[in-house]
Design a protein around this motif. Structure first.
Motif: not given
Length: 364
Positions: A61-71, A114-119, A147-151
């Protein structure tokens, strides 16, 4: 495309996940189950299982949230999104066409980190309230860290990572030259990659720790990604305004599938090379026949095998419309044959081979 699971659509964009995502998530669940079971032996095994499963789902879900935010941001900025694809350790959002404004690229690229950082921040704070359930607390902190690492990773200022695209948007804004801005972002990615490789190598030699080599692997990944994606992005910029019909090689009538290969060679050969040709089977273009397919056959076999049996079969990704923009075509997932059949009102009119595309872009 590798084997993928279609998860549905969001705002018209197809959402797919490679099967490797499930493998990684399952491995993560098993590792957390064993780890939590050993660290917290008094915790109910059913609770440990539930926590590990929830962490696996949260990872995806974390990876998904990151990509969906772009979309979502891209769609709100008027940019079409074709696909959201989740990979084993990340994902990408396939945008149709290119951003026309540097501000669009900046906002779209920054939205994911930004979304990954907030999550990550929300989950870290939530973990602080779970002191009564230490296993759950550790699981939430782990996902917060993910999430912080993804950001942080995506904010590396090197193309094609989000940070590199943010850098390009900034340079593009100030010099109004997208090609130059792309070159700057690509070079930043190369410099960062070499810096990480060099630093990790020195640390590995000084500490004799094999784990430091993981940093070198990360640097190599950034370096290679910058080179590959940079060349591709510059080619797409140069191809802006071109359509498939501009770069295709016009072909004669399709080769009849029942024709023997030796006859095809005699009738269609140009000089010493047979260029790829579409093959018609029962009134439809079913494949392509070219030098690579011919070379697999001995002279004797060419006399006895028909074009329909020797051809490379094509799929939907191998066919484009005459009017499709080249930059959009280049963003499509690669087809099965490495060649593209160009059609106009259902009739095959040309073929685009990699050499045709490179030549057209270089000339452009």
């Amino acid at each position: 495309m590798k084997r993928a699971i279609r998860l549905g659509r969001i705002g018209g964009a197809e959402v797919v996940a490679e099967t490797s995502v499930l493998v990684v998530a399952a491995a993560l669940v098993m590792v957390l189950y064993v780890d939590f079971g050993a660290v917290y032996p008094d915790t109910d095994p059913a609770a440990v299982t539930a926590i590990a499963l929830a962490a696996g789902v949260a990872f995806v879900g974390s990876v998904f949230a990151h990509e969906v935010s772009h979309a979502v941001v891209a769609q709100r900025r008027g940019v079409d999104v074709r696909r959201i694809q989740l990979l084993a350790f990340g994902g990408y959002t396939m945008i149709e066409g290119t951003s026309e404004q540097s501000a669009d690229e900046f906002v779209i690229s920054a939205s994911g980190p930004v979304v990954s950082l907030v999550l990550g921040g929300i989950l870290w704070l939530a973990a602080g309230a779970m002191s009564g359930a230490p296993a759950a607390q550790d699981a939430i902190r782990f996902i917060a860290f993910i999430n912080l690492f993804i950001a942080a990773f995506n904010l590396i200022p090197g193309f094609p990572l989000d940070g590199g695209r943010v850098l390009r948007a900034g340079v593009w804004h100030f010099n109004d030259d997208r090609v130059r801005a792309t070159a700057v972002a690509v070079q930043a990615g190369r410099v960062f990659g070499w810096f990480v490789i060099g630093t990790a190598t020195v640390v590995a030699l000084v500490t004799l720790s094999p784990w430091a080599l993981l940093g070198a692997l990360l640097g190599w990944y950034v370096l290679r990604s910058a080179d590959i994606a940079g060349r591709r992005e510059l080619a797409m910029i140069k191809a802006d305004g071109m359509v498939a019909g501009d770069v295709m090689r016009s072909t004669p009538d399709p080769v009849p599938g029942e024709m023997f290969v030796t006859t095809v060679v005699d009738l269609y050969q140009i000089g010493s090379r047979l260029r790829s040709l579409p093959v018609d089977v029962e009134g439809r273009i079913r494949g392509v026949l070219g030098e690579s397919e011919i070379e697999r056959l001995s002279p004797a076999r060419r006399m006895s095998i028909r074009a329909s049996a020797a051809m490379a079969k094509i799929g939907p990704a191998d066919v484009v419309d005459f009017r499709m923009p080249v930059d959009v075509m280049m963003r499509r997932p690669p087809g099965k044959t490495g060649r593209i059949v160009v059609v106009d009102e259902g009739r095959a009119v040309g073929i685009i081979e990699p050499s045709d595309l490179r030549r057209a872009v270089d000339d452009g």
